[in-house]
Design a protein around this motif. Structure first.
Motif, short mmCIF file in Angstrom:
data_model
loop_
_atom_site.label_atom_id
_atom_site.label_comp_id
_atom_site.label_asym_id
_atom_site.label_seq_id
_atom_site.Cartn_x
_atom_site.Cartn_y
_atom_site.Cartn_z
N ALA A 159 -8.08 -4.95 -1.57
CA ALA A 159 -6.68 -4.99 0.29
C ALA A 159 -5.88 -6.49 0.20
O ALA A 159 -4.93 -6.34 0.55
CB ALA A 159 -7.78 -5.07 1.08
N VAL A 213 -9.48 -10.58 4.63
CA VAL A 213 -7.68 -10.18 3.97
C VAL A 213 -6.49 -10.59 4.75
O VAL A 213 -5.73 -11.18 3.90
CB VAL A 213 -8.15 -8.49 4.58
N ASN A 242 -5.65 -3.21 8.45
CA ASN A 242 -7.52 -2.85 7.65
C ASN A 242 -8.26 -2.82 8.85
O ASN A 242 -9.08 -2.31 8.07
CB ASN A 242 -7.69 -4.42 6.93
N ALA A 248 -8.25 0.54 8.50
CA ALA A 248 -8.65 0.89 6.18
C ALA A 248 -9.61 2.13 6.79
O ALA A 248 -10.77 2.22 8.10
CB ALA A 248 -9.05 0.28 5.75
N SER A 305 -11.31 -7.23 8.19
CA SER A 305 -9.58 -7.84 8.24
C SER A 305 -9.10 -9.16 8.41
O SER A 305 -8.29 -9.23 7.88
CB SER A 305 -9.40 -6.80 9.98
#
Lengths: 280, 355
Positions: free
Chosen positions: A152, A87, A211, A214, A84
């Motif tokens: 992502a 990204v 994220n 996700a 996370s």
């Protein structure tokens, strides 16, 4: 002078407000109750799981200890945090650069590129998951952080929002910087990035939460449990411990805790980002 | 400080030409104002001097060096924008010192120069504030501070006062003029406000539709405009224009326009007889006189020391400014006499001044 008459009487306004508050209250309870139930169950003894008390009679941390010792939840949390955060950071950097280029730089095909990116809004992940999987497999990124992170990053949403924001920045600011001796990179770094801080922080929260939550993509490309992310982990955990609600709820609480903490700290930015992005 | 030479400058966007061969010589230390209506190309010309717009054709030189292809930072110019363009996330001090920072000037020297500029502009107490915490006038000063701190060869101003209220505009006008005079830096100033142009400029360049209509000192443009456009643009209220002919038939030289007959003391030099001309006379060059021509007052605008009147004279609409307080009501007759020496005559076809 006479005041113009009100369209509604005071009592009517009070009734309408009362109804509005009641509806809001019901919706709020419906939204928050499952959360309380989850937290409550996480602290209950196995025998109390189905009791109707919201406050556990004998609160215990055993469920959490069990989840952390029996399942590799710390690893899942670590993976999720790495993915996370990576990204979010990388996407914001690239999205802001491409948003700026699409808003301000003149180059052939700019509009075509923008429209192509924009059109990807129409396509959801399940639609492209098979070709994306084949692509990632071909690139040798299955069961890797790269496979979790790189796909992502490519997301038109941030680029679109940032482009629109950059279009609203007065061109004279950049021209003043040009006259002050700044080049493109300096303008981007010293002017555009600081100016877009409010939007970037909103996007950062959105990206991070997206994220963190996700599931489909991490599930698709990671079979190695060492690379599982929390949502995948919790899903597998549910399958394994389907009857042990106290464990499932303890695991769910652990997964939800970071997002709840984030929400409490960044309430204002999250509300702003929802307003800015037109989500919900 | 430097002279600026614009030689046959052309600007085109594709096939659309917006500046049609403009040539202007600006001497070292001059305060030149580019003035004209919206869309006349004055800002485009300024931006070409700044290097923010490419030059399609022609030569631009600053300090004797051709700078057509030089980027803005190498032209050693500073520009003040209409909306000030202050960096909102930087303090006043950081705004003023940004160009020096980019130029690699040591921090201590930046601080010294910013402090010196701030003292000149009365900004010393505001150096740690952000632009959002400043008033319009203070922002304007910061924008000027950002310009002077670099000690540039040329100052460029793009309608810098148009966002200020009328009172502050007058104050800032004087400040800019005195600052420029004390620094002696060549300045090009764009405005659509002819009062600003008249009060500030050493030299005015009047532009219209991408062309220079006339270049000259404020009084030269006011007294002897080359054409109807300049005559109408410079001066407030706008000059009165009456189309007609000059004839000597009858009692002597007379200007005729419909029912209006203005006897002239002599035939104006260079004005052809019995040919269509336009008579131009400024509103300030009329006086009340019992022997004058009667005009009917339609709008009366007292401003205290003066009275501005909109009148109808033999079917012609006139604007007149009388330097007196006048008790006149709508519909009253006012006898008016023009100052014949101040009359201008323009060719009706070419609109160029002939006398």
């Amino acid at each position: 002078m006479n005041k113009p008459g009100l369209a509604f009487s005071l009592s009517q306004v009070r009734i309408v407000r009362g109804v509005q508050m009641l509806v809001t209250l019901i919706l709020a309870v419906m939204t928050v109750f499952p959360l309380f139930w989850m937290i409550s169950t996480a602290f209950k003894q196995p025998s109390d799981v189905f009791s109707m008390n919201l406050i556990p009679e004998a609160p215990t941390l055993r469920n959490f200890v069990y989840v952390f010792t029996e399942v590799n939840f710390l690893r899942y949390l670590f993976n999720t945090l790495v993915v996370s955060a990576s990204v979010t950071l990388i996407a914001l950097l690239f999205h802001s650069m491409s948003g700026y280029a699409l808003a301000r730089l003149r180059f052939p095909g700019r509009e075509v590129i923008f429209m192509t990116m924009f059109s990807t809004f129409l396509v959801s992940l399940p639609v492209i998951i098979v070709p994306l999987f084949i692509l990632v497999r071909t690139l040798g990124m299955l069961n890797s952080y790269a496979g979790l992170i790189i796909p992502a990053i490519f997301n038109a949403f941030g680029i679109f929002l940032l482009r629109q924001y950059y279009l609203s920045i007065p061109r004279e600011l950049e021209e003043a910087a040009v006259i002050d001796g700044a080049g493109y990179w300096r303008i981007y770094w010293s002017l555009i990035l600081p100016l877009s801080r409010p939007l970037l922080s909103s996007l950062a929260i959105l990206f991070f939460l997206t994220n963190w939550n996700a599931f489909l993509w991490p599930l698709t490309i990671t079979s190695d449990q060492e690379l599982w992310m929390v949502q995948v982990g919790i899903s597998a955990f549910k399958g394994q411990y389907s009857a042990s609600w106290n464990y499932i709820m303890a695991a769910s609480t652990i997964v939800a805790a970071p997002t709840l903490i984030l929400f409490l700290i960044f309430q204002r930015q999250i509300m702003d980002s929802i307003k800015t992005s037109g989500l919900k | 400080m430097a002279s600026i030479g614009l030689d046959n400058i052309v600007k085109a966007y594709g096939s659309l030409e917006v500046i049609h061969g403009v040539s202007v010589d600006i001497e070292d230390g001059d305060f030149v104002v580019l003035v004209g209506p919206s869309g006349c190309g004055k800002s485009t010309l300024l931006r070409m001097i700044a290097g923010l717009e490419d030059i399609t054709a022609g030569t631009l030189s600053i300090g004797g060096t051709i700078v057509n292809n030089l980027p803005p930072k190498k032209r050693n110019i500073a520009m003040v924008f209409q909306n000030y363009a202050l960096y909102p996330h930087m303090t006043v001090g950081q705004n003023m010192g940004f160009s020096l920072k980019l130029g690699g000037v040591p921090k201590a020297e930046i601080g010294r120069k910013v402090q010196a500029a701030a003292e000149v502009l009365g900004l010393s107490a505001l150096l740690d504030r952000f632009p959002g915490q400043l008033s319009g006038g203070q922002r304007q000063r910061v924008a000027m501070g950002r310009a002077i701190v670099r000690d540039p060869q040329v100052f460029l101003f793009d309608e810098p006062l148009s966002n200020l209220d009328a009172k502050l505009r007058v104050v800032m006008r004087a400040e800019i003029k005195s600052l420029q005079a004390s620094l002696g830096t060549t300045t090009v100033y764009v405005t659509h406000d002819q009062v600003e142009a008249m009060t500030m400029a050493d030299k005015i360049v009047v532009m219209n539709e991408g062309r220079v209509e006339q270049i000259g000192s404020p009084l030269k443009l006011f007294n002897t405009p080359d054409n109807v456009f300049v005559a109408s643009f410079i001066g407030s209220p706008v000059m009165n224009f009456i189309p007609g002919i000059v004839t000597t038939a009858g009692t002597g030289p007379t200007f005729l326009s419909g029912d209006l007959r203005l006897p002239l003391p002599h035939l104006p030099h260079g004005v052809p007889k019995e040919t269509d001309v336009i008579l131009g006379i400024r509103p300030q060059y009329w006086r009340r006189d019992p022997t004058g021509f009667e005009a009917q007052a339609e709008v009366i605008e007292p401003t205290g020391s003066e009275t501005q009147l909109e009148l109808s004279m033999q079917g012609h609409r006139l604007t007149v400014v009388l330097h007196e307080q006048l008790e006149v009501r709508r519909g009253d007759k006012v006898p008016l006499l023009p100052d014949f020496d101040k009359m201008l005559f323009f060719d009706a076809a070419s609109h160029r001044r002939i006398a």
